[in-house]
Design a protein around this motif. Structure first.
Motif, PDB file in Angstrom:
ATOM      1  N   THR A  61     -78.685 -64.325  77.706  1.00 46.46           N
ATOM      2  CA  THR A  61     -78.641 -63.196  78.627  1.00 46.46           C
ATOM      3  C   THR A  61     -77.769 -62.100  78.046  1.00 46.46           C
ATOM      4  OG1 THR A  61     -76.673 -63.909  79.834  1.00 46.46           O
ATOM      5  CG2 THR A  61     -78.793 -64.825  80.552  1.00 46.46           C
ATOM      6  N   SER A  62     -77.776 -60.961  78.708  1.00 45.18           N
ATOM      7  CA  SER A  62     -76.970 -59.830  78.255  1.00 45.18           C
ATOM      8  C   SER A  62     -75.483 -60.148  78.253  1.00 45.18           C
ATOM      9  CB  SER A  62     -77.232 -58.609  79.151  1.00 45.18           C
ATOM     10  OG  SER A  62     -78.573 -58.192  79.053  1.00 45.18           O
ATOM     11  N   SER A  64     -81.070 -68.544  81.080  1.00 45.16           N
ATOM     12  CA  SER A  64     -81.722 -67.246  81.189  1.00 45.16           C
ATOM     13  C   SER A  64     -82.227 -67.039  82.605  1.00 45.16           C
ATOM     14  CB  SER A  64     -82.892 -67.164  80.209  1.00 45.16           C
ATOM     15  OG  SER A  64     -83.555 -65.930  80.347  1.00 45.16           O
ATOM     16  N   THR A  79     -83.769 -55.736  69.605  1.00 46.00           N
ATOM     17  CA  THR A  79     -83.080 -55.206  70.782  1.00 46.00           C
ATOM     18  C   THR A  79     -83.699 -55.804  72.041  1.00 46.00           C
ATOM     19  OG1 THR A  79     -84.546 -53.275  70.870  1.00 46.00           O
ATOM     20  CG2 THR A  79     -82.494 -53.044  69.639  1.00 46.00           C
ATOM     21  N   THR A 134     -87.410 -60.366  77.302  1.00 45.23           N
ATOM     22  CA  THR A 134     -88.125 -59.133  77.049  1.00 45.23           C
ATOM     23  C   THR A 134     -89.360 -59.368  76.208  1.00 45.23           C
ATOM     24  OG1 THR A 134     -86.670 -58.787  75.176  1.00 45.23           O
ATOM     25  CG2 THR A 134     -86.066 -57.698  77.209  1.00 45.23           C
ATOM     26  N   ASP A 158     -77.025 -52.084  75.808  1.00 49.10           N
ATOM     27  CA  ASP A 158     -76.169 -51.800  76.963  1.00 49.10           C
ATOM     28  C   ASP A 158     -74.755 -52.343  76.761  1.00 49.10           C
ATOM     29  OD1 ASP A 158     -78.226 -50.531  78.276  1.00 49.10           O
ATOM     30  OD2 ASP A 158     -78.830 -52.310  79.414  1.00 49.10           O
ATOM     31  N   PHE A 159     -74.596 -53.229  75.767  1.00 52.75           N
ATOM     32  CA  PHE A 159     -73.267 -53.775  75.489  1.00 52.75           C
ATOM     33  C   PHE A 159     -72.264 -52.676  75.186  1.00 52.75           C
ATOM     34  CE2 PHE A 159     -70.335 -54.687  71.956  1.00 52.75           C
ATOM     35  CZ  PHE A 159     -69.441 -55.502  72.617  1.00 52.75           C
ATOM     36  N   GLY A 163     -73.833 -60.538  74.830  1.00 52.98           N
ATOM     37  CA  GLY A 163     -73.569 -59.408  73.955  1.00 52.98           C
ATOM     38  C   GLY A 163     -74.344 -59.540  72.649  1.00 52.98           C
ATOM     39  N   SER A 203     -82.951 -56.361  76.657  1.00 58.91           N
ATOM     40  CA  SER A 203     -82.163 -56.124  77.863  1.00 58.91           C
ATOM     41  C   SER A 203     -82.385 -57.298  78.791  1.00 58.91           C
ATOM     42  CB  SER A 203     -82.562 -54.810  78.540  1.00 58.91           C
ATOM     43  OG  SER A 203     -83.932 -54.821  78.890  1.00 58.91           O
ATOM     44  N   ASN A 204     -81.392 -57.592  79.578  1.00 50.38           N
ATOM     45  CA  ASN A 204     -81.392 -58.701  80.537  1.00 50.38           C
ATOM     46  C   ASN A 204     -81.342 -60.057  79.843  1.00 50.38           C
ATOM     47  OD1 ASN A 204     -81.557 -56.939  82.770  1.00 50.38           O
ATOM     48  ND2 ASN A 204     -83.769 -56.796  82.530  1.00 50.38           N
ATOM     49  N   SER A 205     -82.414 -60.451  79.149  1.00 51.96           N
ATOM     50  CA  SER A 205     -82.399 -61.749  78.479  1.00 51.96           C
ATOM     51  C   SER A 205     -83.426 -61.772  77.367  1.00 51.96           C
ATOM     52  CB  SER A 205     -82.678 -62.874  79.485  1.00 51.96           C
ATOM     53  OG  SER A 205     -84.009 -62.778  79.976  1.00 51.96           O
ATOM     54  N   ASP A 255     -78.220 -56.218  72.518  1.00 58.58           N
ATOM     55  CA  ASP A 255     -78.385 -55.593  73.826  1.00 58.58           C
ATOM     56  C   ASP A 255     -77.609 -54.286  73.762  1.00 58.58           C
ATOM     57  OD1 ASP A 255     -78.476 -54.743  76.404  1.00 58.58           O
ATOM     58  OD2 ASP A 255     -77.390 -56.430  77.264  1.00 58.58           O
TER      59      ASP A 255
END
Length: 285
Positions: free
Chosen positions: A122-123, A53, A109, A58, A141-142, A126, A111-113, A139
């Motif tokens: 980490t993101s 990480s 949920t 988060t 953002d996937f 997925g 983001s980043n890790s 995540d």
């Protein structure tokens, strides 16, 4: 997908804190496949990648606060994040009716890790399910990765498929299938236990799609033929062969961990057509 504007949404199923430790490899269904393929091609341990990480992760309360305004299906129109609550509620409502003793879990949920019972992630991993803390980690953002790098059409049904696949792993955790597969080691290849596990999760996702609108209180009002096509397209986009060709320029079936694009589509469709989780025996034969 169309939503039932009058349906109540339960945002308490979202969020929840991750925690460190564990050491068990999480089970992914999307970008995590890219990580695993790269690891296998270059002789790395996928668990090492999952456990690395870049930052502390988060805030555990961030997931729940993000969705606290999601009260009814009508809120999706004003706050698109509420669609994730709708997917989660519908998926869990179905499995609660289909599997005796089903344990409701949370979607966290990030983001980043994030820190989880399976280690830090980490993101790059997925969406994934961690059996150690029985939580789905998402995540969001996937989905940009799904439509960008992986070339899927995207859409709400594609997102719902990814989430339903991860809940398929929760079903496998409860039935003991996951434990049995993991006891056989990290074998790879089209007929490996791990691939069969992933294909079964795809089939379970299809079963949920078949039942998503049957409950009059479901937040999902309609699943169209176009929705199904988009879900199948997403399943194809995360096929081992498709990702290997895109990422490495060659296909190596002996390293497959999730199944080919065609097989992932076939088992998702099998679940949708039959609507019966008992027809998802990917381990037969």
């Amino acid at each position: 997908m169309k939503y039932n504007e009058g349906a109540n949404l339960d945002a308490s199923q979202m969020g929840g804190g991750g925690r460190g430790g564990g050491g068990k490899i999480a089970i992914g269904g999307g970008a995590g496949l890219v990580v695993v393929i790269i690891a296998l091609l270059f002789g790395l341990n996928p668990g090492d990648l999952l456990g690395t990480s870049a930052d502390p992760g988060t805030d555990p309360s961030a997931g729940s606060s993000r969705f606290e305004q999601c009260k009814t299906g009508s809120d999706i129109q004003n706050n698109r994040d509420c669609r994730f609550v709708a997917y989660t509620n519908s998926i869990q409502s179905y499995w609660k009716s289909a599997l005796q003793g089903y344990r409701t879990i949370q979607v966290h949920t990030f983001s980043n890790s994030v820190a989880t019972g399976c280690g830090n992630a980490t993101s790059a991993v997925g969406p994934f399910y961690c059996g150690a803390d029985q939580t789905v980690y998402l995540d969001t953002d996937f989905f940009d990765e799904l439509t960008g790098t992986l070339g899927a059409q995207g859409g709400d049904a594609a997102e719902a498929y990814v989430l339903a696949h991860e809940f398929g792993h929760h079903i496998q955790q409860q039935t003991g299938t996951m434990r049995e597969v993991q006891s056989q080691g990290n074998k790879t290849g089209p007929k490996s236990p791990g691939v069969r596990l992933e294909l079964q999760a795809d089939c379970y996702a299809g079963v949920w799609f078949a039942h998503a609108t049957q409950d009059p209180n479901s937040p999902i009002a309609e699943v169209t033929s176009d929705d199904l096509k988009r879900a199948l397209d997403a399943a194809s986009a995360v096929g081992d062969d498709r990702i290997q060709q895109k990422m490495q320029g060659q296909v190596r079936p002996e390293t497959w961990t999730h199944g080919s694009a065609a097989e992932r589509q076939r088992w998702l469709q099998q679940g949708f057509k039959t609507g019966d989780p008992n027809k998802c025996d990917t381990f037969a034969g």
